[in-house]
Write an enzyme that holds these catalytic residues in place. Structure first.
Site, PDB file in Angstrom:
ATOM      1  N   LEU A   1      46.103  46.021  36.736  1.00  0.00           N
ATOM      2  CA  LEU A   1      45.851  46.369  38.128  1.00  0.00           C
ATOM      3  C   LEU A   1      44.434  46.004  38.563  1.00  0.00           C
ATOM      4  CD1 LEU A   1      47.407  49.965  38.214  1.00  0.00           C
ATOM      5  CD2 LEU A   1      48.419  47.872  39.135  1.00  0.00           C
ATOM      6  N   ASP A   2      44.344  45.356  39.708  1.00  0.00           N
ATOM      7  CA  ASP A   2      43.070  45.123  40.363  1.00  0.00           C
ATOM      8  C   ASP A   2      42.585  46.474  40.914  1.00  0.00           C
ATOM      9  OD1 ASP A   2      40.987  43.672  41.706  1.00  0.00           O
ATOM     10  OD2 ASP A   2      42.158  43.864  43.548  1.00  0.00           O
ATOM     11  N   LEU A   3      41.308  46.567  41.233  1.00  0.00           N
ATOM     12  CA  LEU A   3      40.760  47.821  41.773  1.00  0.00           C
ATOM     13  C   LEU A   3      40.527  47.741  43.277  1.00  0.00           C
ATOM     14  CD1 LEU A   3      39.577  50.663  41.381  1.00  0.00           C
ATOM     15  CD2 LEU A   3      37.406  49.584  40.721  1.00  0.00           C
ATOM     16  N   ASP A   4      39.540  46.951  43.699  1.00  0.00           N
ATOM     17  CA  ASP A   4      39.185  46.876  45.114  1.00  0.00           C
ATOM     18  C   ASP A   4      40.294  46.231  45.933  1.00  0.00           C
ATOM     19  OD1 ASP A   4      36.737  47.945  44.429  1.00  0.00           O
ATOM     20  OD2 ASP A   4      35.708  46.010  44.356  1.00  0.00           O
TER      21      ASP A   4
END
Length: 214
Positions: free
Chosen positions: A7-10
């Site tokens: 999963l990406d964050l921003d």
């Protein structure tokens, strides 16, 4: 069958707009390059930040001025900016459900790991993650393709059993370069044109839609 979710964050788990853009303006102002308040710089959210600052400054990424702007950014972001952030709707509930279903969840962000960990801890998201992976303050692994390759190697993950979820073309293209499928979220900071250009095969409009994908 998918077992591992990167999963990406921003722009995927949290909306970091205020913290990132305000800290970027602070860093630019500190080196004597203030930018207009009405200039939209939302596009800097997601890609490697030093390259984005260099683009604003219209200089080469290796120029010392870009490094000074980045240091100014970090001066504010590390204390205040990383908390000027909010978790998107349904993220916590969805992560809890995925964990209950025994998916292994890894954070894969271009943001330095030291900041990413603080953000996950602050918003009580850390318990859902098997491990957190980001870049180094030195600039290593700011490329999403490089980061994904690093995660696959460190965790000994099979690309056929892994998937990347993110909001920018870098997430989609980085996943594809490593043999992973990718899911694009449409509520983040990547434009629809950008995601179409990256040929994202699966798009979701809210984070909870992830539960329908596998």
């Amino acid at each position: 069958m998918i077992k591992n979710i990167l999963l990406d964050l921003d722009g995927t788990l949290t909306d970091p707009k205020v913290g990132i853009t305000t800290s970027a303006r602070y860093g630019l102002n500190k080196i004597g390059y203030p930018i207009a308040d009405d200039l939209n710089i939302d596009w800097i959210i997601g890609p490697p930040l030093k390259a984005s600052l260099a683009k604003i400054l219209n200089i080469d990424i290796h120029d010392e001025l870009a490094e000074q702007a980045l240091l100014g950014y970090r001066e504010r972001f590390s204390v205040t900016g990383l908390y000027e952030n909010k978790v998107y709707p349904s993220v916590i509930e969805t992560l809890a459900t995925l964990k209950e279903k025994n998916y292994r969840i890894f954070l894969a962000t271009a943001k330095p790991t030291i900041y990413a960990r603080k953000i996950l801890e602050h918003f009580q998201l850390m318990p859902y993650f098997t491990e957190v992976y980001g870049s180094e303050l030195s600039g290593e692994r700011t490329s999403k393709a490089e980061l994904i390759a690093y995660i696959l190697e460190k965790e000994n993950l099979n690309p056929d059993e892994s998937i990347m979820v993110g909001d920018r073309e870098y997430d989609i293209l980085g996943a594809r370069k490593n043999g992973l499928e990718a899911i694009a979220v449409e509520y983040g900071y990547g434009t629809l044109e950008e995601l179409e250009r990256a040929n994202a095969q699966v798009k979701i409009q809210k984070f909870s839609d992830l539960l329908k994908c596998f």
